[in-house]
Motif scaffolding. Structure first.
Motif, PDB file in Angstrom:
ATOM      1  N   ALA A   5       0.968  -0.791  -0.422  1.00  0.00           N
ATOM      2  CA  ALA A   5      -0.439   0.026  -0.263  1.00  0.00           C
ATOM      3  C   ALA A   5       0.696   1.462  -0.212  1.00  0.00           C
ATOM      4  O   ALA A   5       1.845   1.453   0.622  1.00  0.00           O
ATOM      5  CB  ALA A   5      -0.714  -0.098   0.963  1.00  0.00           C
ATOM      6  N   VAL A   6       0.812   2.440  -0.409  1.00  0.00           N
ATOM      7  CA  VAL A   6       1.163   3.914  -1.164  1.00  0.00           C
ATOM      8  C   VAL A   6       0.665   4.771  -0.412  1.00  0.00           C
ATOM      9  O   VAL A   6      -0.571   5.050  -1.247  1.00  0.00           O
ATOM     10  CB  VAL A   6       1.458   4.066  -2.549  1.00  0.00           C
ATOM     11  CG1 VAL A   6       2.439   4.984  -2.487  1.00  0.00           C
ATOM     12  CG2 VAL A   6       2.740   2.843  -2.631  1.00  0.00           C
ATOM     13  N   ILE A   7       0.610   5.509   0.239  1.00  0.00           N
ATOM     14  CA  ILE A   7      -0.069   6.473   1.211  1.00  0.00           C
ATOM     15  C   ILE A   7       0.675   7.482   0.277  1.00  0.00           C
ATOM     16  O   ILE A   7       1.046   8.301   0.525  1.00  0.00           O
ATOM     17  CB  ILE A   7      -0.080   6.393   2.576  1.00  0.00           C
ATOM     18  CG1 ILE A   7      -0.753   5.639   3.175  1.00  0.00           C
ATOM     19  CG2 ILE A   7      -0.818   7.692   2.931  1.00  0.00           C
ATOM     20  CD1 ILE A   7      -0.816   5.133   4.078  1.00  0.00           C
ATOM     21  N   GLY A   8      -0.854   8.814  -0.329  1.00  0.00           N
ATOM     22  CA  GLY A   8      -0.223   9.690  -1.026  1.00  0.00           C
ATOM     23  C   GLY A   8      -0.305   9.807  -2.822  1.00  0.00           C
ATOM     24  O   GLY A   8       1.044   8.677  -2.864  1.00  0.00           O
ATOM     25  N   ALA A   9      -0.896  10.556  -3.582  1.00  0.00           N
ATOM     26  CA  ALA A   9      -0.985   9.475  -5.308  1.00  0.00           C
ATOM     27  C   ALA A   9       0.463  11.381  -5.433  1.00  0.00           C
ATOM     28  O   ALA A   9       0.123  11.336  -6.599  1.00  0.00           O
ATOM     29  CB  ALA A   9      -2.112   9.845  -5.688  1.00  0.00           C
ATOM     30  N   GLY A  10       1.014  11.789  -4.981  1.00  0.00           N
ATOM     31  CA  GLY A  10       1.947  12.646  -5.150  1.00  0.00           C
ATOM     32  C   GLY A  10       3.423  12.605  -6.702  1.00  0.00           C
ATOM     33  O   GLY A  10       3.169  11.659  -6.737  1.00  0.00           O
ATOM     34  N   THR A  11       3.537  13.450  -6.426  1.00  0.00           N
ATOM     35  CA  THR A  11       4.962  12.935  -7.627  1.00  0.00           C
ATOM     36  C   THR A  11       5.885  11.659  -7.168  1.00  0.00           C
ATOM     37  O   THR A  11       6.088  11.035  -8.156  1.00  0.00           O
ATOM     38  CB  THR A  11       5.598  14.015  -7.239  1.00  0.00           C
ATOM     39  OG1 THR A  11       5.399  15.307  -8.273  1.00  0.00           O
ATOM     40  CG2 THR A  11       7.617  14.097  -7.836  1.00  0.00           C
ATOM     41  N   ASN A  28      -2.136  -0.953  -3.855  1.00  0.00           N
ATOM     42  CA  ASN A  28      -3.491  -0.251  -3.194  1.00  0.00           C
ATOM     43  C   ASN A  28      -2.032   1.181  -3.154  1.00  0.00           C
ATOM     44  O   ASN A  28      -2.500   1.752  -2.236  1.00  0.00           O
ATOM     45  CB  ASN A  28      -3.823  -0.052  -2.196  1.00  0.00           C
ATOM     46  CG  ASN A  28      -4.772  -1.556  -2.367  1.00  0.00           C
ATOM     47  OD1 ASN A  28      -4.835  -2.075  -3.567  1.00  0.00           O
ATOM     48  ND2 ASN A  28      -4.663  -2.686  -1.214  1.00  0.00           N
ATOM     49  N   LEU A  29      -2.922   2.141  -4.273  1.00  0.00           N
ATOM     50  CA  LEU A  29      -2.493   3.632  -4.037  1.00  0.00           C
ATOM     51  C   LEU A  29      -3.777   4.192  -3.511  1.00  0.00           C
ATOM     52  O   LEU A  29      -4.933   4.724  -4.078  1.00  0.00           O
ATOM     53  CB  LEU A  29      -2.660   4.269  -5.251  1.00  0.00           C
ATOM     54  CG  LEU A  29      -1.838   5.512  -5.761  1.00  0.00           C
ATOM     55  CD1 LEU A  29      -0.564   5.795  -5.068  1.00  0.00           C
ATOM     56  CD2 LEU A  29      -1.391   6.026  -7.008  1.00  0.00           C
ATOM     57  N   ILE A  30      -3.611   5.128  -2.064  1.00  0.00           N
ATOM     58  CA  ILE A  30      -4.601   5.808  -1.196  1.00  0.00           C
ATOM     59  C   ILE A  30      -4.620   6.957  -0.764  1.00  0.00           C
ATOM     60  O   ILE A  30      -3.537   7.527  -0.916  1.00  0.00           O
ATOM     61  CB  ILE A  30      -4.210   5.057   0.254  1.00  0.00           C
ATOM     62  CG1 ILE A  30      -4.233   3.555   0.303  1.00  0.00           C
ATOM     63  CG2 ILE A  30      -5.411   5.764   1.002  1.00  0.00           C
ATOM     64  CD1 ILE A  30      -4.269   2.750   1.249  1.00  0.00           C
ATOM     65  N   ASP A  31      -5.317   8.275  -1.064  1.00  0.00           N
ATOM     66  CA  ASP A  31      -5.071   9.444  -1.391  1.00  0.00           C
ATOM     67  C   ASP A  31      -6.733  10.037  -1.060  1.00  0.00           C
ATOM     68  O   ASP A  31      -7.321   9.127  -1.343  1.00  0.00           O
ATOM     69  CB  ASP A  31      -4.887   9.660  -2.725  1.00  0.00           C
ATOM     70  CG  ASP A  31      -4.450  11.812  -2.124  1.00  0.00           C
ATOM     71  OD1 ASP A  31      -3.244  11.867  -2.643  1.00  0.00           O
ATOM     72  OD2 ASP A  31      -5.096  11.585  -2.219  1.00  0.00           O
ATOM     73  N   ILE A  32      -6.595  11.309  -0.085  1.00  0.00           N
ATOM     74  CA  ILE A  32      -8.093  11.394   0.137  1.00  0.00           C
ATOM     75  C   ILE A  32      -9.143  11.703  -0.423  1.00  0.00           C
ATOM     76  O   ILE A  32     -10.103  12.212  -0.878  1.00  0.00           O
ATOM     77  CB  ILE A  32      -7.926  11.969   1.367  1.00  0.00           C
ATOM     78  CG1 ILE A  32      -7.265  13.152   0.994  1.00  0.00           C
ATOM     79  CG2 ILE A  32      -7.820  11.429   2.987  1.00  0.00           C
ATOM     80  CD1 ILE A  32      -6.659  15.062   2.531  1.00  0.00           C
ATOM     81  N   SER A  33      -8.049  12.357  -1.916  1.00  0.00           N
ATOM     82  CA  SER A  33      -8.930  12.813  -2.687  1.00  0.00           C
ATOM     83  C   SER A  33      -8.863  12.217  -3.687  1.00  0.00           C
ATOM     84  O   SER A  33      -8.029  11.782  -4.191  1.00  0.00           O
ATOM     85  CB  SER A  33      -7.699  14.484  -3.200  1.00  0.00           C
ATOM     86  OG  SER A  33      -7.757  15.099  -4.238  1.00  0.00           O
ATOM     87  N   GLU A  34      -9.990  12.309  -4.912  1.00  0.00           N
ATOM     88  CA  GLU A  34     -10.573  11.137  -6.186  1.00  0.00           C
ATOM     89  C   GLU A  34      -9.653  11.791  -6.979  1.00  0.00           C
ATOM     90  O   GLU A  34      -8.802  11.383  -8.111  1.00  0.00           O
ATOM     91  CB  GLU A  34     -12.029  11.374  -5.905  1.00  0.00           C
ATOM     92  CG  GLU A  34     -11.302  10.300  -7.593  1.00  0.00           C
ATOM     93  CD  GLU A  34     -11.482   8.933  -6.997  1.00  0.00           C
ATOM     94  OE1 GLU A  34     -10.861   7.565  -7.249  1.00  0.00           O
ATOM     95  OE2 GLU A  34     -12.081   7.967  -6.015  1.00  0.00           O
ATOM     96  N   ALA A  35      -9.554  13.199  -6.846  1.00  0.00           N
ATOM     97  CA  ALA A  35      -9.351  14.111  -8.443  1.00  0.00           C
ATOM     98  C   ALA A  35      -7.302  13.658  -8.518  1.00  0.00           C
ATOM     99  O   ALA A  35      -6.788  13.659  -8.969  1.00  0.00           O
ATOM    100  CB  ALA A  35      -9.190  15.133  -8.192  1.00  0.00           C
ATOM    101  N   SER A  36      -7.171  14.054  -7.092  1.00  0.00           N
ATOM    102  CA  SER A  36      -5.317  13.632  -6.795  1.00  0.00           C
ATOM    103  C   SER A  36      -4.718  11.845  -7.489  1.00  0.00           C
ATOM    104  O   SER A  36      -3.891  11.358  -8.312  1.00  0.00           O
ATOM    105  CB  SER A  36      -4.805  13.638  -5.418  1.00  0.00           C
ATOM    106  OG  SER A  36      -5.336  14.873  -4.803  1.00  0.00           O
ATOM    107  N   ALA A  89       3.605  11.144   1.968  1.00  0.00           N
ATOM    108  CA  ALA A  89       2.354  11.972   2.204  1.00  0.00           C
ATOM    109  C   ALA A  89       3.161  13.466   1.883  1.00  0.00           C
ATOM    110  O   ALA A  89       4.382  13.121   1.784  1.00  0.00           O
ATOM    111  CB  ALA A  89       1.144  12.108   3.161  1.00  0.00           C
ATOM    112  N   THR A  90       2.581  14.866   2.479  1.00  0.00           N
ATOM    113  CA  THR A  90       3.468  15.646   2.138  1.00  0.00           C
ATOM    114  C   THR A  90       4.768  15.767   3.373  1.00  0.00           C
ATOM    115  O   THR A  90       4.397  15.396   4.563  1.00  0.00           O
ATOM    116  CB  THR A  90       2.340  16.697   2.506  1.00  0.00           C
ATOM    117  OG1 THR A  90       1.758  17.317   1.006  1.00  0.00           O
ATOM    118  CG2 THR A  90       3.561  18.424   2.851  1.00  0.00           C
TER     119      THR A  90
END
Length: 295
Positions: A5-11, A28-36, A89-90
């Protein structure tokens, strides 16, 4: 260890997901934002297409890679069967501590929890859990699909078994894992960030302009990218965050962020991600650059 599992869909998160998925892992790619999540998947597709164009992978590898990726907007749903969770994450300590506390509560007891932090104490992050022996730093370099290094950072209580598992896993990804100790900035950013900060100071003091500074470092020191362009690529907010971690951790003035960097971040000039930093990345400038190719 085939379920990740990876948390955060950024760079960094989408790059880590790409590498695991291309090497046969279910991710499993996890991010609270569907757009991200959508943006992260689009980036993975674009990077796979680039590899196809360079004849480094086939269409089948692309389709297999994408088939290995599932997306989730809630941590509990995405980590149920994960043998390893990589947090990307950030770069904010409060956010990471919150995430690891939740991970410790919802993950299976034998799940290894890794963080892609580039500077924050692994020991402090591990203290938010009841499994400090299974918490480790797994610091990938950007761009993840290209760069070979993974900086492996042991916290004070990280076990030999956890370290060996992550070192071996990194090798399976075709990376070169390098173990370092848990001090602010580790090795990569303890050396890199003062250099970038000094380049910004050089500009701030009027010694030379942006292009001149970058040209000196590219042609004189054989760097593939000038320090100011690299800072833009990393994100000036990320650079500032890491320098603050170094300064707070060592209380040494040599790590104090340049006032120009502080002001640019406050003004929202964050580099590539915002469209402007030391260079202009706006659509207008991109259009001008493309047009010049046909003149």
């Amino acid at each position: 260890m085939k379920n990740i599992a990876v948390i955060g869909a950024g760079t960094m998160g989408n790059g880590i997901t790409h590498v695991f998925a291309q090497n046969g892992f279910k991710v499993n790619l996890i991010d609270i934002s569907e757009a991200s999540l959508e943006k992260g998947l689009a980036t993975i597709v674009k990077n796979l297409d680039r590899l196809i164009a360079k004849e480094k992978i086939t269409e089948k590898i692309k389709s297999d890679t994408l088939a290995n990726i599932s997306t989730f907007t809630a941590i509990p749903d995405g980590v149920q069967n994960a043998a390893l969770v990589v947090e990307a994450a950030t770069e904010r300590k409060d956010l990471k501590l919150k995430i690891f506390k939740e991970l410790d509560e919802v993950c299976q007891s034998n799940t290894i929890l890794a963080t892609n932090t580039s500077s924050i104490s692994i020991t402090q992050i591990a203290a938010a859990t009841n499994r400090a022996d299974k918490v480790i730093g797994m610091h990938f370099m950007n761009p993840v699909p290209i760069m070979k290094l993974v900086e492996i950072i042991r916290g004070y209580n990280t076990s030999d078994e956890t370290t060996k598992a992550i070192m071996d896993l990194s090798l399976q990804l075709g990376k070169t894992p390098t173990e370092v100790n848990d001090y602010p900035g580790f090795v990569a950013n303890r050396i890199l960030m003062p250099m970038l900060n000094e380049a910004i100071e050089t500009l701030y003091n009027g010694v030379a302009g942006v292009n001149e500074i970058d040209t000196v470092m590219k042609l004189g020191m054989a760097h593939p990218m000038g320090p100011l362009q690299l800072a833009d690529f990393i994100g000036l907010d990320v650079c500032l965050s890491i320098l603050n971690v170094l300064y707070d951790g060592f209380k040494n003035p040599k790590y104090a962020p340049c006032p120009l960097l502080v002001n640019m971040v406050m003004a929202g000039k964050l580099g590539v991600k915002s469209g402007e930093g030391f260079y202009d990345y706006s659509e207008t400038k991109k259009a001008e650059k493309i047009a010049k190719q046909f003149v």
